[in-house]
Design a protein around this motif. Structure first.
Motif, PDB file in Angstrom:
ATOM      1  N   VAL A   1       0.870  -1.173   0.000  1.00  0.00           N
ATOM      2  CA  VAL A   1       0.000   0.000   0.000  1.00  0.00           C
ATOM      3  C   VAL A   1       0.906   1.221   0.000  1.00  0.00           C
ATOM      4  CG1 VAL A   1      -1.765   1.301   1.230  1.00  0.00           C
ATOM      5  CG2 VAL A   1      -1.856  -1.200   1.211  1.00  0.00           C
ATOM      6  N   ASN A   2       0.796   2.052  -1.014  1.00  0.00           N
ATOM      7  CA  ASN A   2       1.709   3.169  -1.192  1.00  0.00           C
ATOM      8  C   ASN A   2       1.388   4.327  -0.250  1.00  0.00           C
ATOM      9  OD1 ASN A   2       3.706   4.833  -2.304  1.00  0.00           O
ATOM     10  ND2 ASN A   2       2.258   5.713  -3.760  1.00  0.00           N
ATOM     11  N   THR A   3       2.345   4.645   0.618  1.00  0.00           N
ATOM     12  CA  THR A   3       2.252   5.863   1.430  1.00  0.00           C
ATOM     13  C   THR A   3       3.482   6.734   1.170  1.00  0.00           C
ATOM     14  OG1 THR A   3       3.320   4.807   3.340  1.00  0.00           O
ATOM     15  CG2 THR A   3       0.922   4.712   3.233  1.00  0.00           C
ATOM     16  N   GLY A   4       4.200   6.410   0.071  1.00  0.00           N
ATOM     17  CA  GLY A   4       5.383   7.182  -0.286  1.00  0.00           C
ATOM     18  C   GLY A   4       5.107   8.081  -1.474  1.00  0.00           C
ATOM     19  N   SER A   5       6.056   8.115  -2.414  1.00  0.00           N
ATOM     20  CA  SER A   5       5.900   8.981  -3.590  1.00  0.00           C
ATOM     21  C   SER A   5       5.421   8.162  -4.781  1.00  0.00           C
ATOM     22  CB  SER A   5       7.220   9.701  -3.886  1.00  0.00           C
ATOM     23  OG  SER A   5       8.297   8.769  -3.928  1.00  0.00           O
ATOM     24  N   VAL A   6       6.353   7.578  -5.549  1.00  0.00           N
ATOM     25  CA  VAL A   6       5.948   6.841  -6.747  1.00  0.00           C
ATOM     26  C   VAL A   6       5.291   5.509  -6.379  1.00  0.00           C
ATOM     27  CG1 VAL A   6       6.726   5.762  -8.886  1.00  0.00           C
ATOM     28  CG2 VAL A   6       7.689   7.958  -8.170  1.00  0.00           C
ATOM     29  N   GLY A   7       5.956   4.714  -5.548  1.00  0.00           N
ATOM     30  CA  GLY A   7       5.384   3.449  -5.113  1.00  0.00           C
ATOM     31  C   GLY A   7       5.067   2.515  -6.263  1.00  0.00           C
ATOM     32  N   PHE A   8       6.040   2.236  -7.113  1.00  0.00           N
ATOM     33  CA  PHE A   8       5.784   1.482  -8.337  1.00  0.00           C
ATOM     34  C   PHE A   8       5.363   0.046  -8.065  1.00  0.00           C
ATOM     35  CE2 PHE A   8       6.211   2.226 -12.842  1.00  0.00           C
ATOM     36  CZ  PHE A   8       6.146   0.957 -13.373  1.00  0.00           C
ATOM     37  N   MET A   9       5.868  -0.558  -6.990  1.00  0.00           N
ATOM     38  CA  MET A   9       5.529  -1.952  -6.694  1.00  0.00           C
ATOM     39  C   MET A   9       4.260  -2.091  -5.865  1.00  0.00           C
ATOM     40  SD  MET A   9       9.071  -4.016  -6.061  1.00  0.00           S
ATOM     41  CE  MET A   9       9.871  -2.763  -5.084  1.00  0.00           C
ATOM     42  N   ALA A  10       3.758  -0.998  -5.343  1.00  0.00           N
ATOM     43  CA  ALA A  10       2.556  -1.059  -4.507  1.00  0.00           C
ATOM     44  C   ALA A  10       1.332  -1.370  -5.356  1.00  0.00           C
ATOM     45  CB  ALA A  10       2.370   0.259  -3.762  1.00  0.00           C
ATOM     46  N   GLU A  11       0.438  -2.173  -4.797  1.00  0.00           N
ATOM     47  CA  GLU A  11      -0.790  -2.540  -5.495  1.00  0.00           C
ATOM     48  C   GLU A  11      -1.884  -1.504  -5.292  1.00  0.00           C
ATOM     49  OE1 GLU A  11      -3.606  -5.043  -7.575  1.00  0.00           O
ATOM     50  OE2 GLU A  11      -1.488  -4.523  -7.682  1.00  0.00           O
ATOM     51  N   LEU A  12      -1.916  -0.900  -4.104  1.00  0.00           N
ATOM     52  CA  LEU A  12      -2.987   0.035  -3.772  1.00  0.00           C
ATOM     53  C   LEU A  12      -2.430   1.361  -3.273  1.00  0.00           C
ATOM     54  CD1 LEU A  12      -5.401  -2.313  -1.762  1.00  0.00           C
ATOM     55  CD2 LEU A  12      -5.499  -1.779  -4.210  1.00  0.00           C
ATOM     56  N   GLU A  13      -3.217   2.409  -3.429  1.00  0.00           N
ATOM     57  CA  GLU A  13      -2.944   3.695  -2.805  1.00  0.00           C
ATOM     58  C   GLU A  13      -3.709   3.756  -1.485  1.00  0.00           C
ATOM     59  OE1 GLU A  13      -0.782   5.914  -4.088  1.00  0.00           O
ATOM     60  OE2 GLU A  13      -0.431   4.529  -5.758  1.00  0.00           O
ATOM     61  N   ARG A  14      -3.334   4.689  -0.633  1.00  0.00           N
ATOM     62  CA  ARG A  14      -3.966   4.766   0.686  1.00  0.00           C
ATOM     63  C   ARG A  14      -5.469   5.029   0.603  1.00  0.00           C
ATOM     64  NH1 ARG A  14      -1.036   9.297   3.899  1.00  0.00           N
ATOM     65  NH2 ARG A  14       0.777   8.622   2.686  1.00  0.00           N
ATOM     66  N   SER A  15      -5.920   5.621  -0.501  1.00  0.00           N
ATOM     67  CA  SER A  15      -7.350   5.896  -0.672  1.00  0.00           C
ATOM     68  C   SER A  15      -8.151   4.656  -1.065  1.00  0.00           C
ATOM     69  CB  SER A  15      -7.542   6.978  -1.733  1.00  0.00           C
ATOM     70  OG  SER A  15      -7.022   6.544  -2.992  1.00  0.00           O
ATOM     71  N   GLU A  16      -7.468   3.534  -1.312  1.00  0.00           N
ATOM     72  CA  GLU A  16      -8.141   2.325  -1.803  1.00  0.00           C
ATOM     73  C   GLU A  16      -8.228   1.223  -0.755  1.00  0.00           C
ATOM     74  OE1 GLU A  16      -7.111   2.230  -6.505  1.00  0.00           O
ATOM     75  OE2 GLU A  16      -5.380   1.914  -5.188  1.00  0.00           O
ATOM     76  N   LEU A  17      -8.120   1.552   0.519  1.00  0.00           N
ATOM     77  CA  LEU A  17      -8.097   0.540   1.575  1.00  0.00           C
ATOM     78  C   LEU A  17      -9.336  -0.359   1.614  1.00  0.00           C
ATOM     79  CD1 LEU A  17      -6.458   2.497   4.539  1.00  0.00           C
ATOM     80  CD2 LEU A  17      -5.375   0.940   2.904  1.00  0.00           C
ATOM     81  N   PRO A  18     -10.541   0.111   1.259  1.00  0.00           N
ATOM     82  CA  PRO A  18     -11.699  -0.809   1.255  1.00  0.00           C
ATOM     83  C   PRO A  18     -11.506  -2.022   0.341  1.00  0.00           C
ATOM     84  CG  PRO A  18     -12.476   1.456   1.214  1.00  0.00           C
ATOM     85  CD  PRO A  18     -10.975   1.515   1.043  1.00  0.00           C
ATOM     86  N   LEU A  19     -10.602  -1.912  -0.657  1.00  0.00           N
ATOM     87  CA  LEU A  19     -10.352  -3.039  -1.562  1.00  0.00           C
ATOM     88  C   LEU A  19      -9.627  -4.190  -0.872  1.00  0.00           C
ATOM     89  CD1 LEU A  19      -9.225  -1.148  -4.816  1.00  0.00           C
ATOM     90  CD2 LEU A  19     -11.476  -2.076  -4.273  1.00  0.00           C
ATOM     91  N   LEU A  20      -9.162  -3.972   0.372  1.00  0.00           N
ATOM     92  CA  LEU A  20      -8.458  -5.032   1.103  1.00  0.00           C
ATOM     93  C   LEU A  20      -9.402  -6.113   1.630  1.00  0.00           C
ATOM     94  CD1 LEU A  20      -5.984  -2.873   3.236  1.00  0.00           C
ATOM     95  CD2 LEU A  20      -5.397  -4.283   1.256  1.00  0.00           C
ATOM     96  N   ALA A  21     -10.680  -5.813   1.779  1.00  0.00           N
ATOM     97  CA  ALA A  21     -11.620  -6.736   2.426  1.00  0.00           C
ATOM     98  C   ALA A  21     -11.606  -8.156   1.846  1.00  0.00           C
ATOM     99  CB  ALA A  21     -13.034  -6.144   2.388  1.00  0.00           C
ATOM    100  N   PRO A  22     -11.554  -8.344   0.510  1.00  0.00           N
ATOM    101  CA  PRO A  22     -11.560  -9.712  -0.022  1.00  0.00           C
ATOM    102  C   PRO A  22     -10.373 -10.564   0.423  1.00  0.00           C
ATOM    103  CG  PRO A  22     -12.090  -8.128  -1.749  1.00  0.00           C
ATOM    104  CD  PRO A  22     -11.634  -7.341  -0.568  1.00  0.00           C
ATOM    105  N   LEU A  23      -9.296  -9.945   0.888  1.00  0.00           N
ATOM    106  CA  LEU A  23      -8.136 -10.716   1.338  1.00  0.00           C
ATOM    107  C   LEU A  23      -8.496 -11.651   2.482  1.00  0.00           C
ATOM    108  CD1 LEU A  23      -5.366  -7.938   1.401  1.00  0.00           C
ATOM    109  CD2 LEU A  23      -5.701  -9.687  -0.346  1.00  0.00           C
TER     110      LEU A  23
END
Length: 290
Positions: free
Chosen positions: A93-115
């Motif tokens: 989850v990207n909380t940095g700048s580019v975050g190229f390897m991150a799957e989600l941005e901090r605004s997308e946390l609801p998408l974690l539920a299916p995990l």
């Protein structure tokens, strides 16, 4: 489903993003544990909630089903070795700048539920085994998800190295150094040095000279089964330095060699969002062309 949440406290102030993710996951039925990805620097005052129970990654990873990292790409790289060793998939989850390897941005946390119900796919990323040898003696060994960088020190005017593939000379480099990267690392320092962008799920070893003084020194993509050797000239009194995935530099002396090959293990990155590699390039890097 046991999910370990590992948040970079310098990027995620007060662990606010990690705590919100924990609420989403536990509401969906997951068991979660909070860890810091590394020991804080001595004397640093971290903005951590009082009474918050934190565990250690090395204690939790052996029994974890999934690891979520909160931070930039460096946080994911730091966790990749240990998570891969235990066969634990990683989601960033990207909380940095580019975050190229991150799957989600901090605004997308609801998408974690299916995990919580195991609803995700896994993408394997090739890694590199890196060894420093002096004669037959192994001085250093590590694993890279992004790259191994051999570069000059601040006092050296140029770095001089030979690059070999399966003991056959590929190129000589006189310049600032050389980057040996994975496809995942192709969008990091290698790209900045003029190397090619390679789809991260492909297999190959990318050799990128850094500020070479020869027109013939060009970036190359080698087959994944090659053993790449970076050889320092004997009798060279200039020290060079090796850094693996941006970690602490290891000093190299004349006659030393760095042997790099495809690792047996691969990092598993979790995918939730339906975004292609090309969409990510356009979003993070502004596209491949203007």
């Amino acid at each position: 489903m046991k999910i370990v949440l590992s948040s970079n406290p310098y990027r995620d102030r007060g662990l606010r993003v990690a705590l919100e993710a924990r609420r989403v996951l536990e509401h969906a039925g997951a068991q979660t544990t909070l860890c810091l990805p590394f020991q804080p620097k001595k004397g640093d005052r971290l903005d951590l909630p009082r009474q918050l129970a934190l565990s250690m990654l090395d204690k939790e990873l052996p029994t974890a089903d999934l690891l979520i990292c909160f931070g930039g790409d460096g946080t994911i790289l730091h966790a990749a070795r240990d998570a891969t060793l235990h066969g634990v998939p990683i989601l960033g989850v990207n909380t940095g700048s580019v975050g190229f390897m991150a799957e989600l941005e901090r605004s997308e946390l609801p998408l974690l539920a299916p995990l919580a119900h195991g609803m995700y796919t896994v993408e394997e990323r090739m890694m590199l085994d890196v060894k420093v040898l002096r004669g037959d003696k192994v001085l250093f060994q590590d694993t890279a998800l992004n790259d191994a960088v051999i570069s000059k020190g601040s006092m050296a005017r140029v770095a001089e190295v030979e690059v070999l593939a399966d003991r056959v000379k590929v190129m000589s480099i006189i310049g600032d150094g050389v980057i040996i990267a994975t496809p995942t690392g192709s969008t990091a320092y290698s790209m900045s040095a003029g190397g090619p962008i390679v789809e991260p799920t492909s297999r190959g070893i990318i050799v990128t000279p850094v500020c070479a003084h020869q027109l013939a020194a060009r970036a190359m993509v080698l087959a994944p089964e090659r053993m790449v050797t970076v050889q320092l000239p004997r009798g060279n009194h200039k020290y060079l330095y090796l850094s693996v995935d941006g970690g602490k530099a290891v000093r190299l002396a004349g006659g030393d060699r760095v042997e790099i090959c495809r690792a047996e293990r691969a990092t598993q990155l979790v995918r939730l969002a339906d975004r292609s590699f090309y969409q990510i390039i356009n979003q993070k890097l502004g596209g491949l062309s203007s």
